[in-house]
Design an enzyme around this catalytic site. Structure first.
Site, PDB file in Angstrom:
ATOM      1  N   SER A   1       0.839  -1.209   0.000  1.00 51.63           N
ATOM      2  CA  SER A   1       0.000   0.000   0.000  1.00 51.63           C
ATOM      3  C   SER A   1       0.873   1.257   0.000  1.00 51.63           C
ATOM      4  O   SER A   1       0.439   2.317  -0.458  1.00 51.63           O
ATOM      5  CB  SER A   1      -0.954   0.002   1.207  1.00 51.63           C
ATOM      6  OG  SER A   1      -0.235  -0.043   2.423  1.00 51.63           O
TER       7      SER A   1
ATOM      8  N   LYS B   1       3.174   1.990   2.926  1.00 47.66           N
ATOM      9  CA  LYS B   1       3.517   2.394   4.299  1.00 47.66           C
ATOM     10  C   LYS B   1       4.995   2.777   4.438  1.00 47.66           C
ATOM     11  O   LYS B   1       5.328   3.850   4.923  1.00 47.66           O
ATOM     12  CB  LYS B   1       3.196   1.251   5.291  1.00 47.66           C
ATOM     13  CG  LYS B   1       1.753   0.802   5.274  1.00 47.66           C
ATOM     14  CD  LYS B   1       1.514  -0.365   6.202  1.00 47.66           C
ATOM     15  CE  LYS B   1       2.245  -1.644   5.824  1.00 47.66           C
ATOM     16  NZ  LYS B   1       1.843  -2.243   4.526  1.00 47.66           N
ATOM     17  N   SER B   2       5.875   1.877   4.002  1.00 49.07           N
ATOM     18  CA  SER B   2       7.319   2.125   4.152  1.00 49.07           C
ATOM     19  C   SER B   2       7.765   3.272   3.262  1.00 49.07           C
ATOM     20  O   SER B   2       8.570   4.118   3.677  1.00 49.07           O
ATOM     21  CB  SER B   2       8.113   0.870   3.805  1.00 49.07           C
ATOM     22  OG  SER B   2       7.738  -0.193   4.641  1.00 49.07           O
TER      23      SER B   2
ATOM     24  N   SER C   1      -0.176  -4.756  10.263  1.00 52.41           N
ATOM     25  CA  SER C   1      -1.053  -4.801  11.454  1.00 52.41           C
ATOM     26  C   SER C   1      -2.521  -4.981  11.060  1.00 52.41           C
ATOM     27  O   SER C   1      -3.324  -4.071  11.237  1.00 52.41           O
ATOM     28  CB  SER C   1      -0.837  -3.575  12.339  1.00 52.41           C
ATOM     29  OG  SER C   1      -0.815  -2.362  11.623  1.00 52.41           O
TER      30      SER C   1
END
Ligand SMILES: Nc1ncnc2c1ncn2[C@@H]1O[C@H](COP(=O)(O)OP(=O)(O)OP(=O)(O)O)[C@@H](O)[C@H]1O
Ligand SMILES: [Mg+2]
Length: 203
Positions: free
Chosen positions: A40, A42-43, A110
């Site tokens: 998606s 995030k990093s 998560s």
């Protein structure tokens, strides 16, 4: 629930407070919790935000899924129980950084709401800011990006319990921020995040 085995332990207070450390760093420690499907962004977003914050003179630190699983959490797998313990430990580590005055950028799939809410509760009970950022893309987009080739492996049955394929992703119900990474550029995402941090008095 985590079994508590430590008994007869007593908190030892220091003479320097969290507020002192925040004043030293001229910022407020906080956890930005990036959640979303693998791929998606995030990093990618956390790395770009870290760079932008550093350029503005702010101390932050990234905690990232695989990095943590290569160290402190290398003894955990991907069962629901291990995922819960993975997130619990990361939540506690995030809190240590927040107490130091650092802006923590935690990037973890998560997938379970309950686990994320538990980390939020841990922060709430210590009066620490927890900002849930839902990095949202349709599964098709994440799978098309497939930056680590994991979806391909999961579809081929080579990875089990893969979020979005044969394991659920429970989207946040009321995150502080949603970033639709298929509609915004990386620069726009960083701008939204910086504005949000300013509005909340963190920077
Ligand atoms: N607007 C955008 N924001 C973030 N990433 C983007 C964007 N547009 C395209 N991408 C691409 O999407 C991919 C996101 O991969 P990234 O590794 O950041 O995902 P992740 O959510 O950290 O996944 P994982 O959970 O597997 O670690 C990268 O290849 C990135 O270049
Ligand atoms: Mg990542």
């Amino acid at each position: 629930m985590t079994e508590v085995k430590a008994t007869n332990v007593h908190w030892h207070d220091g003479e320097v407070s969290r507020e002192d450390r925040n004043a030293l760093l001229k910022q407020k420690g906080a956890t930005l919790w990036f959640t979303g499907l693998s791929g998606s962004g995030k990093s990618t977003v956390a790395v770009a935000l870290e760079k932008a914050l550093m350029q503005q003179g702010h101390l932050c630190y990234r905690l990232d899924g695989d990095n943590i699983r290569m160290g402190i959490n290398k003894n955990l797998g991907f069962s629901a129980e291990d995922r819960a313990e993975n997130i619990r430990r990361i939540g506690e580590v995030s809190k240590l950084f927040v107490d130091t005055g650092v802006i923590v950028l935690s990037s973890f799939v998560s997938p379970y709401r309950e686990d994320r809410d538990a980390v939020r509760a841990l922060h709430d009970e210590s009066d620490m800011a927890f900002i849930e950022v839902y990095v949202n893309v349709p599964l098709e987009v994440a799978e098309e990006r497939d930056p680590k080739g994991l979806y391909k492996k999961a579809r081929a049955g080579e990875i089990k319990n893969f979020t979005g394929i044969d394991d659920p992703y429970e989207a946040p119900e009321s995150p502080e921020l949603v970033l639709n990474s298929h509609e915004l550029s990386l620069d726009e995402e960083v701008e939204v995040l910086l504005n949000m941090l300013k509005e909340r008095g963190i920077i």
